[in-house]
Design an enzyme around this catalytic site. Structure first.
Site, mmCIF file in Angstrom:
data_model
loop_
_atom_site.group_PDB
_atom_site.id
_atom_site.type_symbol
_atom_site.label_atom_id
_atom_site.label_comp_id
_atom_site.label_asym_id
_atom_site.label_seq_id
_atom_site.Cartn_x
_atom_site.Cartn_y
_atom_site.Cartn_z
ATOM 1 N N GLU A 130 -10.929 58.439 -16.321
ATOM 2 C CA GLU A 130 -10.187 57.199 -16.075
ATOM 3 C C GLU A 130 -10.793 56.016 -16.830
ATOM 4 O OE1 GLU A 130 -9.699 56.710 -11.843
ATOM 5 O OE2 GLU A 130 -8.057 58.156 -11.806
ATOM 6 N N GLU B 78 -5.289 64.995 -11.546
ATOM 7 C CA GLU B 78 -5.652 64.774 -10.141
ATOM 8 C C GLU B 78 -4.364 64.511 -9.375
ATOM 9 O OE1 GLU B 78 -8.629 61.725 -9.633
ATOM 10 O OE2 GLU B 78 -9.830 62.477 -11.303
HETATM 11 C C1 GLA Z 1 -10.018 58.749 -9.201
HETATM 12 C C2 GLA Z 1 -11.145 59.454 -9.906
HETATM 13 C C3 GLA Z 1 -11.749 60.566 -9.120
HETATM 14 C C4 GLA Z 1 -11.905 60.187 -7.685
HETATM 15 C C5 GLA Z 1 -10.575 59.770 -7.127
HETATM 16 C C6 GLA Z 1 -10.662 59.434 -5.648
HETATM 17 O O1 GLA Z 1 -8.784 59.208 -9.478
HETATM 18 O O2 GLA Z 1 -10.766 59.945 -11.167
HETATM 19 O O3 GLA Z 1 -13.017 60.859 -9.665
HETATM 20 O O4 GLA Z 1 -12.818 59.161 -7.594
HETATM 21 O O5 GLA Z 1 -10.136 58.651 -7.823
HETATM 22 O O6 GLA Z 1 -11.393 58.273 -5.405
#
Ligand code: GLA
Length: 713
Positions: free
Chosen positions: A185, A341
């Protein structure tokens, strides 16, 4: 016997029968256009984000068996494991990861490895404290949390080169490793240290031929901010009580976005040089706006993103993720994308956020991704952490590994996907309508929020919110079963019948002429208030509004009225009256016809919505915003009819329809987000891709469920 123990015994027996072996892939560059299903050996990419480093090794075999039993064939590993991969400067340790991969691969599960740069280890900060970014008050971040490094720090870049190179060397020929996710991210924080200042000055020098040209473009005559040496060009850090020049701030936003793209490209270069047969992706964030993804993605083989539907504000509870998918799908031209995710449980950090969703909804959300073109879905995360900040961020399993209701739902989908893979493979989302997102305009609205509280959704006042406008126009199309692509200024426009460009605040001459060409050749363009106000330097036009878009729109705007508290009304004649809010451009048609007027106040009777004929096409200008869905539904229908776009069947509230297609075949997804059965009437006859049955006419979708229907076209 405890149910989970019984399950484990069954799992061990079945795993032994289905060990998969992977041949070492040929050492050739990754194929383009990229096909995720082919990449995963013909299997739909179905995975979980897994953190073996945080669990006893004795647990790994049980986990892998349970994953295989649920149809999982993919994991993302290691994106926060820098400290474990490189325990100290000069020493790498991948033995633990080799062992974890061996266990997973033996169960037919292949991996994408994260380059772990989002979480630099404590020893690196201790040795090079300046790798941390500096905030706008001049305070340097310190070790802790994650993602707080400076993108231009030479020590951090050197450390990145070492860890990324070591991973690539170690796994370049590993048949169980499909590729890499770079960092995690990407997107800040903004950094205001001297490395970034020098880099920004260099960026400005490559953009502007002379310092005089920069001074002119930014209008530094204002308050005598004229620079006489490049080294005086500042970063837009916090000053005593006033903001910096909007032109400086916009270029800083672009610089930061470019710096992030360069950092990703730097890592991609290392990975490609050492391991050309492995694919490269990055997990992005949908509508997140600090980065221009259309630039960043140039270095990727495919796009991935992180989809958490429960973060969506109420107004977009199911169209929010849909818009995110559509944006991510088109942010790289080849369209094959996946969710890295996918929400697998209730989110939370220090507290649990929100209420639990029905387990069945997690499956519907995952199918929504597929309906919008995803060829892979990976749930975050396999099991909830026992440690750290995310103890309350639920994975599929909780800490006790009990095969709970969410696991059963994931396993149900894992059994279904093989039945759909052949049908989905090679199919694409095809759209006749595009929503134009302008990163420059979004940044400019952040720098100058227009009216009080801009950017915040909801609240007692009707604030300006760029994303809300995207949704107003997008959601109306979805309610009519019309697919929408999200495009950027540099995208190809010619395949669309309609382009909607909400609040196109910052425009440059190439974009104006592209839009003109699109309309002259027969396209319909929808513009809304505050369009054509700024040039590419974030400087206000000296032409009558909407500036360079005025002749396209066929209107002049000599007066406008921003109102956060008071509601206006739009009078659309036979179509009725609709509430209006936020901003009122008072339109004076030059060549345009009037479609609706304001109903109240001193400008009652003046034009609010117009339509102008340009070449073979039309330009609509909507001078305001409405709080009523009916306003947008009415507009979407009128534009679709005029543009010759088919409107889908009537959809009950809480039901979404989306389609994919390929040669001779159309796939219709009906997604029911409600807790009661819903009915949609479709013309023609369909094959239910999950049951093989024929369905036609009134099609019933059970509560919190999905129908995947295919028909020849
Ligand atoms: C983001 C991050 C993950 C995790 C999630 C939940 O999407 O990429 O590593 O931290 O949030 O907090």
């Amino acid at each position: 016997m405890k149910p989970n123990l019984r399950l484990f015994l069954v799992l061990f027996a079945s795993a032994a029968l289905s060990r998969a072996t992977f041949g070492a892939g040929p050492h050739v560059p990754v194929a383009k256009p990229f096909d995720l299903i082919a990449w995963n050996g013909g299997r739909f990419v179905y995975g979980v984000d897994y953190y073996p480093e945080a669990w006893d090794e004795g647990q790994w075999e049980k986990d892998a068996a349970m994953m295989e039993q649920a149809g999982i064939n993919f994991v993302r590993l290691g994106e926060f494991a820098w400290a474990k991969m490189q325990p100290e400067e000069g020493r790498f340790d991948f033995a633990w990861l080799d062992r974890a991969l061996k266990v997973l691969n033996a169960h037919g599960i292949r991996a994408v490895l994260g380059t772990p740069t989002a979480a630099p280890p404590a020893w690196l900060y201790a040795r090079y404290p300046d790798i941390a970014a500096m905030d706008e008050h001049g305070v340097r971040y310190r070790f802790g949390s994650r993602r707080n490094y400076c993108l231009h720090n030479p020590d951090f870049l050197a450390a990145t080169r070492r860890i990324v190179g070591a991973i690539a060397e170690h796994y370049k020929d590993h048949p169980g490793v499909l590729g890499w996710q770079i960092d995690n991210e990407l997107g800040g924080p903004y950094c205001y240290d001297s490395y970034c200042q020098t880099a920004f000055q260099k960026w400005c020098r490559s953009k502007y031929p002379t310092l005089a040209a920069l001074n002119r473009a930014w209008g530094t005559i204002f308050w005598g901010h004229t620079y006489t040496a490049w080294s005086q060009v500042p970063l837009p850090w916090n000053t005593l009580y006033e903001a910096h020049s909007p032109s400086l701030a916009l270029d800083y936003n672009r610089f930061f976005s470019d710096s992030t793209a360069d950092y990703l490209k730097f890592q991609a270069g290392i990975l490609r040089r050492i391991a050309p047969s492995k694919a490269i992706t990055h997990n992005e964030m949908g509508l997140f706006d600090a980065i221009d993804y259309s630039v960043l993605n140039a270095s990727l083989d495919f796009v991935a993103w992180d989809n958490y539907p429960m973060f969506e504000p109420d107004y977009a509870s199911y169209y929010g993720p849909a818009l995110g998918h559509d944006l991510m799908r088109r942010s790289i031209e080849n369209q094959s994308f996946m969710v890295m995710e996918q929400q697998g449980g209730l989110p939370g950090w220090q507290i649990f956020w929100g209420r639990q969703a029905s387990p069945a909804l997690y499956r519907v959300w995952a199918y929504q991704a597929i309906a919008h073109g995803a060829d892979g879905v990976c749930f975050f995360r396999w099991r909830t952490s026992r440690f750290g900040t995310e103890q309350y961020w639920q994975g599929i399993l909780d800490q006790d590994s009990y095969p709970n209701a969410r696991y059963q739902v994931v396993a149900q989908m894992g059994k279904e996907l093989p039945k759909l893979t052949e049908l989905l493979d090679g199919s694409k989302v095809v759209s006749e309508v595009a929503l134009l997102v302008s990163p420059d305009s979004r940044w400019a609205f952040h720098i100058q929020p227009l009216i009080e509280g801009a950017g915040a959704s909801g609240g007692p006042k009707a604030n300006f919110d760029y994303n809300r406008q995207l949704h107003e126009y997008y959601d109306a199309r979805r309610r009519q079963g019309i697919n929408v692509d999200v495009v950027f200024p540099q995208s190809e426009f010619s395949s669309y019948k309609v382009i909607i460009a909400p609040s196109l605040f910052v425009v440059d001459a190439p974009l104006v002429s592209k839009l003109r060409q699109f309309v002259e050749q027969g396209g319909a363009l929808v513009l809304t208030y505050r369009s054509g106000v700024k040039d590419e330097h974030n400087v206000v036009t000296d032409h009558t509004l909407p500036g360079p878009l005025a002749s396209l729109a066929g209107v002049a705007i000599h007066e406008f009225d921003p109102q956060t508290n008071q509601e206006q009304e739009i009078d659309a004649g036979a179509a009725g009256r609709f509430p209006a809010r936020v901003w009122f451009d008072i339109l004076e048609p030059s060549t345009a016809e009037v479609l609706a007027t304001y109903a109240k106040g001193y400008y009652a009777g003046k034009a609010a919505v117009t339509r102008n004929r340009v070449g073979k096409g039309w330009v609509y200008y909507v001078g305001t915003e409405s709080s009523s869905d009916n306003f947008y539904d009415h507009g979407a229908e009128a534009v679709a009819k005029q543009a010759g776009i088919a409107i889908g069947p009537k959809l009950p509230a809480g039901v979404e329809m989306a389609t994919r297609q390929k040669e001779g075949e159309r796939i219709v997804f009906l997604l029911n987000y409600t807790e009661s059965a819903q009915t949609v009437t479709l013309e023609g006859s369909y094959r239910n891709a999950l049951t093989g049955e024929t369905e036609s006419g009134q099609i019933s979708i059970p509560p919190l469920d999905v129908k995947v229907l295919s028909t020849s076209k």
